[in-house]
Design an enzyme around this catalytic site. Sequence first.
Site, PDB file in Angstrom:
ATOM      1  N   HIS A 266      29.776  -8.472  -2.438  1.00  0.00           N
ATOM      2  CA  HIS A 266      30.959  -7.607  -2.731  1.00  0.00           C
ATOM      3  C   HIS A 266      31.941  -8.320  -3.464  1.00  0.00           C
ATOM      4  O   HIS A 266      32.521  -7.759  -4.353  1.00  0.00           O
ATOM      5  CB  HIS A 266      31.196  -7.444  -1.192  1.00  0.00           C
ATOM      6  CG  HIS A 266      32.472  -6.275  -1.166  1.00  0.00           C
ATOM      7  ND1 HIS A 266      32.522  -4.941  -1.094  1.00  0.00           N
ATOM      8  CD2 HIS A 266      33.986  -6.738  -1.136  1.00  0.00           C
ATOM      9  CE1 HIS A 266      33.656  -4.601  -0.931  1.00  0.00           C
ATOM     10  NE2 HIS A 266      34.492  -5.458  -1.118  1.00  0.00           N
ATOM     11  N   GLU A 267      32.453  -9.532  -2.894  1.00  0.00           N
ATOM     12  CA  GLU A 267      33.303 -10.330  -3.367  1.00  0.00           C
ATOM     13  C   GLU A 267      32.997 -10.682  -4.884  1.00  0.00           C
ATOM     14  O   GLU A 267      34.047 -10.717  -5.869  1.00  0.00           O
ATOM     15  CB  GLU A 267      33.619 -11.736  -2.959  1.00  0.00           C
ATOM     16  CG  GLU A 267      34.009 -11.260  -1.065  1.00  0.00           C
ATOM     17  CD  GLU A 267      35.081 -10.073  -1.014  1.00  0.00           C
ATOM     18  OE1 GLU A 267      35.902 -10.404  -1.736  1.00  0.00           O
ATOM     19  OE2 GLU A 267      35.069  -9.487  -0.094  1.00  0.00           O
ATOM     20  N   HIS A 270      34.473  -7.852  -6.972  1.00  0.00           N
ATOM     21  CA  HIS A 270      35.794  -8.055  -7.120  1.00  0.00           C
ATOM     22  C   HIS A 270      36.155  -9.289  -8.215  1.00  0.00           C
ATOM     23  O   HIS A 270      36.885  -8.863  -9.069  1.00  0.00           O
ATOM     24  CB  HIS A 270      36.651  -8.484  -6.019  1.00  0.00           C
ATOM     25  CG  HIS A 270      36.569  -7.061  -4.768  1.00  0.00           C
ATOM     26  ND1 HIS A 270      37.424  -6.034  -5.149  1.00  0.00           N
ATOM     27  CD2 HIS A 270      36.310  -7.218  -3.802  1.00  0.00           C
ATOM     28  CE1 HIS A 270      37.407  -5.486  -4.146  1.00  0.00           C
ATOM     29  NE2 HIS A 270      36.812  -5.894  -3.187  1.00  0.00           N
ATOM     30  N   GLU A 305      38.024  -1.880  -5.550  1.00  0.00           N
ATOM     31  CA  GLU A 305      36.949  -1.695  -4.333  1.00  0.00           C
ATOM     32  C   GLU A 305      35.684  -0.829  -5.340  1.00  0.00           C
ATOM     33  O   GLU A 305      34.578  -1.127  -4.659  1.00  0.00           O
ATOM     34  CB  GLU A 305      37.554  -0.707  -3.349  1.00  0.00           C
ATOM     35  CG  GLU A 305      36.868  -0.994  -1.903  1.00  0.00           C
ATOM     36  CD  GLU A 305      36.819  -2.461  -1.499  1.00  0.00           C
ATOM     37  OE1 GLU A 305      37.586  -3.147  -1.729  1.00  0.00           O
ATOM     38  OE2 GLU A 305      35.860  -2.406  -0.649  1.00  0.00           O
TER      39      GLU A 305
HETATM   40 ZN    ZN Z   1      36.583  -5.302  -1.059  1.00  0.00          ZN
END
Ligand code: ZN
Length: 507
Positions: A266-267, A270, A305
């Site tokens: 997830h990160e 980003h 996101e």
């Molecule tokens: Zn996030």
Amino acid sequence: MTQQASLAALQERIAAVNDVLNAASVLTWDSRTMMPAGGAETRGHQIATLTRLARDTLLAPETERALEVAERAITDLAEDAAERRIVKQTRHAVDHHKRIPALLIQERAALRTVAQAAWIEARSKSDFSIFSSYLARTVELSRAYADCIGWSEHPYDAMVSIYEPGETAASLKALFSELRSGLLPILDIARSRPEPRSDFLFRDYPEEGQRAFGLKLAEKLGYDFQRGRLDTTVHPFEVSFTRNDVRITTRYNRNYLPASLFGTAHETGHGLYEQGVDPAYTRTTLATDLVGLYAVGGTSFGAHESQSRLWENHIVRSRGFWERHFPELQKHFPDQLGDVSAEEFYRAVTRVEPGFIRVEADELTYDFHIMLRVDIECALMDGSLPVGELPEAWNAVIRRDLDLVVPDDAHGVLQDVHWSTGYIGSFPTYTIGNVMGAQMMDALRMQKPSLDAAIEAGEYSALAEELRSRIWQHGRRFMRDELLERETGRRLDPAPYLAYLRGKYAL
Ligand code: ZN
């Protein structure tokens, strides 16, 4: 003065704002990775001072003069030219901050400190009454804040505009009603299926192995370690100090492997966004959130996101990914995963299990947690829900949507940090990210049929390159819906997201 010189004078001012905000981000990163607990109070002051300095620089007469000159210099440029967007966004931010009195900023900052302490105590005792008066004051100050920003239909519109420009209480209501009616039947089907085996996820996984695999995973997805780091934290996050230094963090739960696996994926998503911003935008308005006073290159919280969810869920939480990479994970954990097949692993990490806690929710129930919070935030902001009735309202919705009985406030209304820090209006961006990520992925698959074969082969650079050229490089130049219209032909649309979930969980 030439057009170039006029813009350069403004750029010099904005570069200073960006530098100060990046310095504040370094302090934030440090406070969440390295800082001893004793540093918390003074660090809070340091970050607040830097943020105030950035705001003062933005509102200084020199910036105003440079902005006026630049405004006259760009009138012959195309509406979406980068220079024109820089000037327009800077004007919008200056006007925004001028409307908010310094006293209100101070009051909100002071309240945040005591409200967070009250929330921590309330959560540890699972007693909402300890926090309720602070939340009531937070709502009051948020209403005053919304009135300063300005709104016409609903005070929530002003709060959402800080995180997700273009969205309103009404647009979110429409989006959520479509999502709700699409999600419920998928959830029904998924819940009627037998539980897959998942015991092996909870075995003993030493941190070194998790970290070693996480580093490989981030690199495989395209994260550039020459311009990045992976560190350890309690609550994973990504933060960038320009595109040349983008930090990601993760947490290692020794007895639950998915926390670090999917947290890191997830990160990384980003981080890829920030590392992919056009180098020409470094230290400009197009890599600075001048309204939120935060040095970030992504165009909105929801757009950001969308990239983390895309990599986390569409790529790493996919059958194809584990068919290809599970043997590598097994090599790191031969004892723990020796008796597990790739298919069993995939089924375990996509099992659907409604629960009380948002951050632990699976893909099918996650958005129900968000919709609940957004409904409550709207009702708090317009006064239709008194703070004292919040726990009952919360528990009733969890019962209705997920068929669960909330045992106590810590598992209900007190679980998230957001409201104690004064953040009202950021929750919808998580669901917007889910919707936008699926919409982008769907459009890419249609426009680039060769992409699936590359992904199946474990090659992710083609996908990263598509996303870089279509989204990341633009930084904050285009609004979220502008990007979506350019790349998918429509504004935010939940249909591809629902189709993706149906295909993954209900076929
Ligand atoms: Zn996030």
